[in-house]
Design a protein around this motif. Structure first.
Motif, short mmCIF file in Angstrom:
data_model
loop_
_atom_site.label_atom_id
_atom_site.label_comp_id
_atom_site.label_asym_id
_atom_site.label_seq_id
_atom_site.Cartn_x
_atom_site.Cartn_y
_atom_site.Cartn_z
N GLY A 3 -3.52 19.47 10.68
CA GLY A 3 -4.99 20.04 10.72
C GLY A 3 -5.61 19.95 11.98
O GLY A 3 -6.52 20.86 11.99
N HIS A 4 -4.97 19.38 13.03
CA HIS A 4 -5.82 19.40 14.23
C HIS A 4 -5.19 20.78 14.86
O HIS A 4 -4.31 21.38 14.92
CB HIS A 4 -5.33 18.26 15.02
CG HIS A 4 -6.03 17.05 14.89
ND1 HIS A 4 -7.35 16.98 15.00
CD2 HIS A 4 -5.33 15.96 14.48
CE1 HIS A 4 -7.43 15.56 14.76
NE2 HIS A 4 -6.48 14.97 14.33
N LYS A 5 -6.23 21.33 15.48
CA LYS A 5 -6.24 22.77 15.90
C LYS A 5 -5.84 22.57 17.70
O LYS A 5 -5.44 23.49 18.19
CB LYS A 5 -7.62 23.35 16.06
CG LYS A 5 -8.15 23.75 14.80
CD LYS A 5 -9.65 24.22 14.65
CE LYS A 5 -9.87 24.81 13.27
NZ LYS A 5 -10.24 23.55 12.69
N GLU A 6 -5.73 21.41 18.15
CA GLU A 6 -5.42 21.35 19.71
C GLU A 6 -4.55 20.01 19.58
O GLU A 6 -4.20 19.38 18.73
CB GLU A 6 -6.24 20.95 20.49
CG GLU A 6 -7.17 22.02 20.62
CD GLU A 6 -6.67 23.26 21.37
OE1 GLU A 6 -5.71 23.62 21.83
OE2 GLU A 6 -7.22 24.56 20.97
N GLU A 7 -3.84 19.63 20.93
CA GLU A 7 -2.92 18.54 20.83
C GLU A 7 -3.51 17.18 20.25
O GLU A 7 -4.61 16.96 20.42
CB GLU A 7 -2.74 18.19 22.48
CG GLU A 7 -2.10 19.17 23.10
CD GLU A 7 -2.85 20.22 23.81
OE1 GLU A 7 -4.02 20.30 23.31
OE2 GLU A 7 -2.41 21.10 24.57
N VAL A 8 -2.58 16.34 19.69
CA VAL A 8 -2.82 14.90 19.40
C VAL A 8 -2.71 14.11 20.41
O VAL A 8 -1.61 14.00 21.00
CB VAL A 8 -2.00 14.75 18.11
CG1 VAL A 8 -2.49 13.13 17.85
CG2 VAL A 8 -2.18 15.65 16.94
N LEU A 9 -3.67 13.55 20.76
CA LEU A 9 -3.78 12.60 21.90
C LEU A 9 -3.43 11.09 21.81
O LEU A 9 -2.98 10.52 22.72
CB LEU A 9 -4.99 12.80 23.01
CG LEU A 9 -5.37 14.13 23.34
CD1 LEU A 9 -6.54 14.29 24.29
CD2 LEU A 9 -4.06 14.86 24.18
#
Ligand SMILES: *[C@@H]1O[C@H](CO)[C@@H](O)[C@H](O)[C@H]1NC(C)=O
Length: 382
Positions: free
Chosen positions: A268-274
């Motif tokens: 679901g996230h559009k960028e890196e999971v931090l």
């Protein structure tokens, strides 16, 4: 204080060990690490091709890293090579732990005891301190490169350290001896977590893999393969049955600790999971992303229950309140936000920091929040 805003390079010149520090005061979570490395290399011939990748990873890590706390005191690691112990109630400084010869990057209390502190440094050593007197008990030497993560086991008899040298090590808290070197990763070990009974350790690496280790023997139990990017964080759930991992590949994965099998991919996230974490009961998983949102998932059905929208920048850190009803997020937009888990409504915006917030934690009781920022301060919120 919590500012981690530079890199110190060690190099040999004329047979002498010298250091060169590079300020990264303008580093933001939005900074493109590739571009920054290219920029640094223009003015720093010391950074060879082989070091450049390492510097890039350091920069990425600097963009993510946070402090930790215990019930009444919290500790901060610093670019000034010290670690400081602060009283949560008054915000006053209790001790400065001095002795490292380079950036103090990773810090931990031996919760729930809270009488010892471990610090991991870019000087390749880990130090064990008395939390009350500030006295250094031991310096653990053996890593060949910077130490970037560490943790006490729940019994507080061992410290685990993860290093840029691609290994993790276990150290005996009583004797100060090295107990085991955990070898197998092919790149930096950037996150680690003991399970709640201390029988297993999980490590996440820049090699895109996660490894489960048997603590007693130091043997590798499983290698968890599946992520297509560097691992940003790893965590066991409360009953030690599951591991959650966050990755630069924009997903989180859930793994069975016994079999090492991937049971779900949280997308679901559009960028890196931090950052990623379980709540204390293990019912929920919260994720933080460079896309500026945080999400809460049902840990059983893996369904996204709510998306926390409102931050105006990357979210580098997420955690649950001890009661599990609130989620706290820290962002590059200089605010931390408190959210209701059920509704996803933002209950409070913690404003005041004048620069990006890298770190946020609840105290044990859940009535106090501490935030650490690139503005060189930590703030305590009641
Ligand atoms: C997760 O989903 C399961 C199955 O639908 C449900 O029983 C449980 O209450 C849910 N948990 C949470 C925390 O929403």
């Amino acid at each position: 204080m919590l500012l981690l805003s530079g890199i110190i390079l060690e190099y040999k010149k004329g047979g002498l060990l010298r250091t060169k520090s590079i300020d990264l005061l303008d580093l933001t979570p939005e900074t493109n690490p590739e571009e920054l490395v290219a920029e640094i290399r223009q003015s720093e011939p010391l950074i060879t091709e082989s070091r450049a990748d390492q510097v890039k990873h350091l920069i990425i890590r600097l963009q993510q890293k946070q402090g930790q706390q215990d019930h009444h005191r919290f500790i901060t690691g610093s670019y000034d090579r010290t670690c400081r112990v602060w009283d949560t109630a008054s915000g006053t400084e209790l001790h400065t732990l001095e002795g490292h010869r380079n950036v103090v990057y990773a810090i931990a209390f031996n919760n729930p005891y809270g009488d010892k502190i471990a610090t991991g440094s870019f000087d390749k050593t880990c130090k064990l301190w008395c939390a009350d007197s500030g006295k250094c008990f031991y310096t653990f030497r053996g890593h060949m490169a910077e130490i970037v993560c560490l943790a006490f086991n729940p019994q507080s008899t061992l410290v685990a350290t993860g290093s840029m040298d691609a290994t993790a090590k276990l150290w005996d808290v009583e004797t100060g001896e090295e107990v085991a070197t955990l070898t197998g990763h092919t790149a930096e070990v950037l996150s680690l977590c003991f399970n709640t009974v201390g029988s297993q350790l999980v490590t996440g690496s820049f090699d895109h893999t996660v490894v489960i280790w048997d603590v007693a023997s130091g043997r590798r139990v499983h290698t968890l393969i599946g992520h297509r990017g560097e691992i940003s964080n790893v965590q066991f759930n409360w009953d030690c049955s599951l591991i959650v991992t966050g990755s630069m590949d924009k997903t989180c994965k859930l793994w069975e600790a016994v079999s090492g099998k991937c049971v779900a991919t949280l997308v679901g996230h559009k960028e890196e999971v931090l950052d990623v974490c379980f709540d204390l009961s293990g019912q929920f998983i919260a994720t933080a992303s460079a896309d500026g949102t945080a999400r809460v998932f049902n840990a059983t059905t893996h369904e996204c229950l709510v998306t926390l929208e409102g931050h105006d920048g990357e979210i580098s850190k997420v955690c649950f309140s001890p009661q599990g009803s609130r989620v706290l997020t820290a962002s590059s937009d200089k605010t931390a936000r408190l959210w209701d888990v059920q509704s996803g409504v933002c209950l409070q915006v913690l404003e005041g920091h004048t620069d990006e917030i890298f770190s946020c934690v609840f105290n044990y009781e859940g009535d106090t929040i501490i935030t650490g920022s690139k503005d060189n301060t930590c703030r305590i919120w009641y």
